[in-house]
Scaffold this motif. Structure first.
Motif, short mmCIF file in Angstrom:
data_model
loop_
_atom_site.label_atom_id
_atom_site.label_comp_id
_atom_site.label_asym_id
_atom_site.label_seq_id
_atom_site.Cartn_x
_atom_site.Cartn_y
_atom_site.Cartn_z
N VAL A 71 0.86 -1.18 0.00
CA VAL A 71 0.00 0.00 0.00
C VAL A 71 0.90 1.23 0.00
CG1 VAL A 71 -1.80 1.29 1.21
CG2 VAL A 71 -1.84 -1.21 1.24
N ALA A 72 0.64 2.15 -0.93
CA ALA A 72 1.51 3.32 -1.06
C ALA A 72 0.69 4.56 -1.43
CB ALA A 72 2.59 3.08 -2.11
N TYR A 73 1.21 5.70 -1.03
CA TYR A 73 0.65 7.00 -1.42
C TYR A 73 1.54 7.63 -2.49
CZ TYR A 73 -2.68 7.13 2.48
OH TYR A 73 -3.71 6.86 3.34
N PRO A 74 0.97 8.36 -3.44
CA PRO A 74 1.80 9.06 -4.42
C PRO A 74 2.57 10.21 -3.77
CG PRO A 74 -0.51 9.68 -4.67
CD PRO A 74 -0.47 8.58 -3.65
N ALA A 75 3.73 10.53 -4.33
CA ALA A 75 4.55 11.62 -3.79
C ALA A 75 5.32 12.29 -4.93
CB ALA A 75 5.53 11.09 -2.75
N ASN A 76 5.55 13.60 -4.77
CA ASN A 76 6.38 14.38 -5.71
C ASN A 76 5.83 14.39 -7.13
OD1 ASN A 76 8.30 14.92 -3.66
ND2 ASN A 76 9.28 12.95 -4.04
N ILE A 77 4.51 14.29 -7.27
CA ILE A 77 3.93 14.36 -8.61
C ILE A 77 2.84 15.43 -8.62
CG2 ILE A 77 4.40 11.95 -9.18
CD1 ILE A 77 1.50 11.29 -8.59
N ASN A 78 2.59 15.96 -9.80
CA ASN A 78 1.53 16.94 -9.99
C ASN A 78 0.45 16.34 -10.87
OD1 ASN A 78 2.89 19.07 -8.58
ND2 ASN A 78 4.19 19.36 -10.38
N PRO A 79 -0.81 16.42 -10.46
CA PRO A 79 -1.89 15.81 -11.25
C PRO A 79 -2.13 16.56 -12.54
CG PRO A 79 -2.81 17.09 -9.45
CD PRO A 79 -1.32 17.10 -9.25
N TYR A 80 -2.59 15.85 -13.55
CA TYR A 80 -2.98 16.45 -14.81
C TYR A 80 -4.49 16.63 -14.83
CZ TYR A 80 1.67 14.91 -16.28
OH TYR A 80 3.02 14.70 -16.37
N SER A 81 -4.95 17.69 -15.47
CA SER A 81 -6.37 17.94 -15.66
C SER A 81 -7.08 17.90 -14.30
CB SER A 81 -6.96 16.90 -16.62
OG SER A 81 -8.30 17.18 -16.92
N ASP A 82 -8.20 17.14 -14.22
CA ASP A 82 -8.98 17.10 -12.98
C ASP A 82 -8.68 15.86 -12.14
OD1 ASP A 82 -10.29 19.46 -13.63
OD2 ASP A 82 -11.83 18.42 -14.79
N GLU A 83 -7.73 15.03 -12.58
CA GLU A 83 -7.45 13.82 -11.83
C GLU A 83 -6.63 14.13 -10.58
OE1 GLU A 83 -5.15 11.23 -14.25
OE2 GLU A 83 -3.38 12.51 -14.23
N SER A 84 -6.76 13.26 -9.58
CA SER A 84 -5.98 13.42 -8.35
C SER A 84 -4.63 12.72 -8.51
CB SER A 84 -6.75 12.81 -7.18
OG SER A 84 -6.86 11.40 -7.34
N GLU A 85 -3.75 12.94 -7.52
CA GLU A 85 -2.45 12.27 -7.56
C GLU A 85 -2.61 10.75 -7.51
OE1 GLU A 85 -3.23 14.79 -5.64
OE2 GLU A 85 -1.64 16.31 -5.64
N THR A 86 -3.60 10.28 -6.73
CA THR A 86 -3.83 8.85 -6.63
C THR A 86 -4.31 8.27 -7.96
OG1 THR A 86 -4.42 9.11 -4.30
CG2 THR A 86 -5.09 7.06 -5.37
N GLU A 87 -5.21 8.98 -8.63
CA GLU A 87 -5.70 8.51 -9.92
C GLU A 87 -4.58 8.48 -10.96
OE1 GLU A 87 -8.77 11.37 -10.39
OE2 GLU A 87 -10.34 10.09 -9.56
N GLN A 88 -3.69 9.48 -10.89
CA GLN A 88 -2.55 9.48 -11.81
C GLN A 88 -1.64 8.28 -11.53
OE1 GLN A 88 1.45 12.05 -12.35
NE2 GLN A 88 -0.39 13.26 -12.28
N MET A 89 -1.44 8.00 -10.25
CA MET A 89 -0.61 6.85 -9.87
C MET A 89 -1.23 5.55 -10.40
SD MET A 89 0.67 5.82 -6.04
CE MET A 89 1.95 4.58 -5.78
N LEU A 90 -2.54 5.41 -10.28
CA LEU A 90 -3.23 4.23 -10.79
C LEU A 90 -3.05 4.09 -12.29
CD1 LEU A 90 -6.59 4.32 -8.78
CD2 LEU A 90 -4.87 2.51 -8.69
N GLN A 91 -3.19 5.20 -13.01
CA GLN A 91 -3.04 5.18 -14.46
C GLN A 91 -1.66 4.68 -14.87
OE1 GLN A 91 -5.15 5.73 -16.89
NE2 GLN A 91 -6.90 6.60 -15.87
N ILE A 92 -0.64 5.17 -14.19
CA ILE A 92 0.74 4.81 -14.56
C ILE A 92 1.04 3.35 -14.19
CG2 ILE A 92 3.17 5.30 -14.12
CD1 ILE A 92 2.35 8.24 -13.72
N ILE A 93 0.61 2.92 -13.00
CA ILE A 93 0.86 1.54 -12.58
C ILE A 93 0.17 0.55 -13.51
CG2 ILE A 93 0.38 -0.16 -10.76
CD1 ILE A 93 1.01 1.95 -8.71
N ASN A 94 -1.01 0.93 -14.01
CA ASN A 94 -1.76 0.06 -14.92
C ASN A 94 -1.31 0.19 -16.37
OD1 ASN A 94 -3.69 -1.41 -13.27
ND2 ASN A 94 -4.63 0.57 -12.83
N SER A 95 -0.28 0.97 -16.63
CA SER A 95 0.17 1.18 -18.01
C SER A 95 0.75 -0.10 -18.60
CB SER A 95 1.21 2.30 -18.06
OG SER A 95 2.40 1.92 -17.39
#
Length: 310
Positions: free
Chosen positions: A50-74
């Motif tokens: 279990v991890a929290y996102p860090a040192n990232i900036n969200p794009y558009s209306d997504e949250s940092e967590t949603e961005q992390m999910l998108q990248i991990i599922n890439s």
């Protein structure tokens, strides 16, 4: 049939056939215990991170967590995990099969679950027949995530650094040009420090100095240009300093190695299998056999009564 059922209650029916029902139920439960063993079903061990996102900036209306999910599922991270752990062999999928990729994606997604927790963290749950492999896959998904985000950020930082470097080069060229013009005025006409020279020239002019008189004429003609050049040089130098500060900050980011996740639950090799849960299998087999046997007996009893009544 309703009358027959009323005449012979379900309880009486079960008591009448109790030994048959008990034998069938126990036999089914034993079969469930046997067929849920490792001889027939490969046990799976589960490991979770279990991890929290860090040192990232969200794009558009997504949250940092949603961005992390998108990248991990890439697809790139999925391919990296598949190749590193040779999941083609682990999942027994032939690479040359026509639909191998589809089967691999389905198997991967069934064994590796990635989801958002209610507290905006990301949960990575990996199941594998080897508890150490499950643990290492969970760790490496986060490692590949860090590398992926770092590559994205470094690519963007490099573009920004190159832009600032070009701006600094242009600014420096502009400052050099202005300094050269100011140097030419100083060399050819002696006009250097207009405010300071004005006082000295005035004293020399009043004392009748021919050189002071010549310098006074030069200052009258080229003094405003000197002042303008000095002001432009100062403004350009200030702008250059500001750009250089931004350039150095982006350069630090480019040359730094950040991590982009804060791990709150470290994965570890499980010492107990997560699948199959044998007591559940045994209970379901026994319950299913009991219900089916009761239904079968009910049909048999009512068929007898129907024939006898006929």
């Amino acid at each position: 049939m309703d009358n027959n059922f009323n005449n012979l209650s379900l309880v009486q029916l079960i008591l009448k056939w109790k030994w048959h029902i008990i034998i069938i139920t126990v036999a089914a439960a034993i079969c469930g215990a046997v067929f849920s063993s490792s001889t027939f079903i490969t046990p799976l061990y589960k490991s979770e991170a279990v991890a929290y996102p860090a040192n990232i900036n969200p794009y558009s209306d997504e949250s940092e967590t949603e961005q992390m999910l998108q990248i991990i599922n890439s697809q790139s991270i999925m391919d990296s995990i598949i190749e590193k752990y040779d999941l083609w062999t682990d999942y027994k999928i032939d690479r040359n099969y026509k639909f191998a990729k589809t089967y691999m994606i389905n198997e991967y997604q069934s064994k590796i679950k990635i989801s958002k927790t209610p507290y905006e963290a990301v949960s990575i749950t990996v199941s594998d027949k080897d508890p150490f492999v499950a643990c290492n896959i969970a760790k490496d998904i986060l490692n590949f995530y860090d590398q992926k985000v770092q590559d994205i950020h470094k690519k963007k930082n490099k573009e920004v650094v190159e832009m600032y470097a070009y701006q600094l080069k242009q600014k420096q060229a502009g400052i050099d040009s202005l300094m050269q013009q100011l140097s030419n005025l100083s060399t050819q006409y002696g006009v250097l420090d207009y405010p300071g020279q004005s006082r000295e020239v005035t004293r020399g002019y009043l004392s009748g100095s021919a050189k002071a008189s010549e310098l006074k004429d030069n200052m009258a003609q080229y003094g405003p240009q000197t002042i303008d050049l000095a002001a432009k040089i100062e403004a350009e130098a200030t702008s250059y300093t500001e750009i250089k500060a931004d350039y150095e900050q982006e350069l630090r980011f480019l040359n730094s190695d950040f991590t982009y996740s804060n791990i709150v639950t470290e994965p570890f090799p499980s010492d107990k299998k997560a699948y199959p849960v044998r007591w559940v299998v045994v209970a379901l087999c026994g319950l299913g056999a009991f219900l089916i046997s009761v239904l079968a007996i009910f049909i048999i009893e009512n068929r007898k009564r129907f024939v006898e009544g006929k």
